[in-house]
Scaffold this motif. Structure first.
Motif, PDB file in Angstrom:
ATOM      1  N   ASP A 228      44.165  35.790  36.822  1.00  0.00           N
ATOM      2  CA  ASP A 228      45.021  36.529  37.753  1.00  0.00           C
ATOM      3  C   ASP A 228      46.411  36.769  37.156  1.00  0.00           C
ATOM      4  O   ASP A 228      47.418  36.786  37.868  1.00  0.00           O
ATOM      5  CB  ASP A 228      45.131  35.804  39.095  1.00  0.00           C
ATOM      6  N   GLN A 230      49.742  38.399  35.668  1.00  0.00           N
ATOM      7  CA  GLN A 230      50.518  39.562  36.078  1.00  0.00           C
ATOM      8  C   GLN A 230      50.890  40.450  34.891  1.00  0.00           C
ATOM      9  O   GLN A 230      50.918  41.660  35.000  1.00  0.00           O
ATOM     10  CB  GLN A 230      51.787  39.111  36.805  1.00  0.00           C
ATOM     11  N   TRP A 240      50.633  45.751  29.702  1.00  0.00           N
ATOM     12  CA  TRP A 240      50.124  46.234  30.995  1.00  0.00           C
ATOM     13  C   TRP A 240      50.741  45.354  32.070  1.00  0.00           C
ATOM     14  O   TRP A 240      50.533  44.147  32.084  1.00  0.00           O
ATOM     15  CB  TRP A 240      48.604  46.153  31.027  1.00  0.00           C
ATOM     16  N   ASP A 242      50.556  45.796  35.516  1.00  0.00           N
ATOM     17  CA  ASP A 242      49.964  45.903  36.849  1.00  0.00           C
ATOM     18  C   ASP A 242      48.896  44.850  37.110  1.00  0.00           C
ATOM     19  O   ASP A 242      48.082  44.998  38.020  1.00  0.00           O
ATOM     20  CB  ASP A 242      49.368  47.300  37.054  1.00  0.00           C
ATOM     21  N   ARG A 245      43.666  42.048  36.774  1.00  0.00           N
ATOM     22  CA  ARG A 245      42.495  42.510  37.536  1.00  0.00           C
ATOM     23  C   ARG A 245      42.388  44.028  37.515  1.00  0.00           C
ATOM     24  O   ARG A 245      41.290  44.588  37.373  1.00  0.00           O
ATOM     25  CB  ARG A 245      42.544  41.967  38.960  1.00  0.00           C
ATOM     26  N   SER A 246      43.520  44.717  37.639  1.00  0.00           N
ATOM     27  CA  SER A 246      43.460  46.182  37.568  1.00  0.00           C
ATOM     28  C   SER A 246      43.096  46.627  36.158  1.00  0.00           C
ATOM     29  O   SER A 246      42.377  47.625  35.979  1.00  0.00           O
ATOM     30  CB  SER A 246      44.791  46.799  38.000  1.00  0.00           C
ATOM     31  N   ASP A 249      39.375  46.192  35.772  1.00  0.00           N
ATOM     32  CA  ASP A 249      38.653  47.238  36.510  1.00  0.00           C
ATOM     33  C   ASP A 249      38.614  48.537  35.716  1.00  0.00           C
ATOM     34  O   ASP A 249      37.573  49.211  35.641  1.00  0.00           O
ATOM     35  CB  ASP A 249      39.329  47.478  37.869  1.00  0.00           C
ATOM     36  N   GLU A 250      39.740  48.899  35.106  1.00  0.00           N
ATOM     37  CA  GLU A 250      39.773  50.127  34.308  1.00  0.00           C
ATOM     38  C   GLU A 250      38.903  50.002  33.056  1.00  0.00           C
ATOM     39  O   GLU A 250      38.208  50.939  32.669  1.00  0.00           O
ATOM     40  CB  GLU A 250      41.216  50.479  33.914  1.00  0.00           C
ATOM     41  N   THR A 253      35.367  50.542  33.836  1.00  0.00           N
ATOM     42  CA  THR A 253      35.085  51.946  34.088  1.00  0.00           C
ATOM     43  C   THR A 253      34.862  52.708  32.779  1.00  0.00           C
ATOM     44  O   THR A 253      33.967  53.531  32.655  1.00  0.00           O
ATOM     45  CB  THR A 253      36.242  52.596  34.877  1.00  0.00           C
TER      46      THR A 253
END
Length: 257
Positions: A228, A230, A240, A242, A245-246, A249-250, A253
Motif C-alpha cells: 500500500d 504511496q 509514481w 498516486d 495500487r493504482s 492496476d494500470e 491493464t
C-alpha cells in the motif's frame, strides 16, 4: 549538475522522501538511501555513471567513503554498471538475490522471452532511449566479482533499513525494497513507468525482450500492491505518486508484450 539533453546526462532529485534521493542517467534510475550511519546505493546504472553518482553524493554532503552498501534489485547490465569499480576501489560488494548471482557475474547472459533485436523496428520511439543507454556504456559493463546474498525478505542492516520483497519474473531473483517509514517502494524493474524497449510510459512490466517470465512478473505485482505504498520509485521512468495500487492496476491493464 549541468543541463543536457534528456537521457544523455543525469538528473538528480534530492529528498523524494526522507533520506531518499534519485539519480537518473540514460533512462535508468539509481537511488541513494542515507541516514546517520552512511549511504546505501540502490542499483548501479552504467559504467559511465560513476562521476554522476560521485556528484550526487557530493550534493547531499557525502562521498564514496560514506557508502556502506550497494543493493541491486536485480543484476541486469543496466543496473550493474559501477558495481565492479565500487568493489575494486572501496571494497563494497554487490548485494543481490542468489538467483541473480550468475547474471551479476555474466551480465549479458540472462533469460528473456523474446529477442530484443526486433523491438526498435516495432517501437521506433525506443531508439533514442536505447541509443542513450549504449552511449552510457550498456555494452561495456563488467561482471561483479564480489557478490553477497540478498535475503528474500526482511529488513537489511544497511543505511535506510529497506525491507526486501521478493518479486521474481523480470529476473528470477528480482527484489523490490520497501521503506515503510515513508511509505516509499523502490520497485526496480518489477514495475516501471518507462519501458526502454518500447518507449512507452506509465506503469507497466517490462517487455519480454528483457523479462524472464511475464506471467510470474504479473503475479509479483500482488506483493507490491500489498505494501500500500504511496510513493513508487521505479527502475526506469519517473516516480509514481498516486500509490502502488493504482500503478499495479494500470500495469495489469497493459499486461505483457
Amino acid at each position: 549538475m549541468a543541463s543536457a539533453p534528456r537521457g544523455r546526462q543525469p538528473r538528480f532529485i534530492r529528498r523524494l522522501a526522507p533520506g531518499v534521493h534519485r539519480l537518473e542517467h540514460a533512462y535508468v534510475n539509481c537511488y541513494l538511501l542515507e541516514d546517520e550511519t552512511g549511504v546505501t546505493i540502490v542499483d548501479a546504472a552504467f559504467p559511465t555513471s560513476w562521476r554522476y553518482v560521485r556528484a550526487a553524493l557530493g550534493e547531499i554532503g557525502r562521498s564514496f567513503d560514506d557508502v556502506r552498501a550497494l543493493v541491486l534489485t536485480h543484476a541486469h547490465f543496466d543496473h550493474l554498471g559501477i558495481a565492479h569499480r565500487l568493489n575494486a576501489e572501496h571494497g563494497i560488494p554487490a548485494r543481490v538475490h542468489p538467483e541473480d548471482h550468475r547474471i551479476a557475474r555474466h551480465p549479458y547472459r540472462y533469460a528473456r522471452e523474446r529477442t530484443p533485436f526486433l523491438y526498435p523496428f516495432k517501437y521506433p520511439r525506443a531508439i533514442p532511449i536505447l541509443a542513450a543507454m549504449t552511449f552510457a556504456g550498456a555494452v561495456t559493463v563488467r561482471g561483479a566479482e564480489a557478490v553477497e546474498a540478498l535475503p528474500a525478505e526482511g529488513a537489511l542492516e544497511v543505511p535506510g533499513s529497506p525491507e526486501v520483497i521478493f518479486t521474481p519474473g523480470h529476473t528470477m531473483g528480482h527484489c523490490a525494497l520497501w521503506l515503510p517509514g515513508s511509505g516509499t517502494l523502490i520497485t526496480g524493474d518489477a514495475l516501471v513507468t518507462l519501458d526502454p524497449y518500447k518507449g512507452t510510459r506509465g506503469p507497466q512490466i517490462i517487455a519480454g525482450a528483457a523479462t524472464a517470465n511475464s506471467t510470474l512478473a504479473l503475479e509479483s505485482l500482488d506483493k507490491l500492491a500489498a505494501t500500500d505504498a504511496q510513493l513508487v520509485l521505479p527502475g526506469h521512468g519517473d516516480p509514481w505518486r498516486d500509490g502502488i495500487r493504482s500503478a499495479v492496476d494500470e500495469a495489469r491493464t497493459v499486461g505483457a508484450t
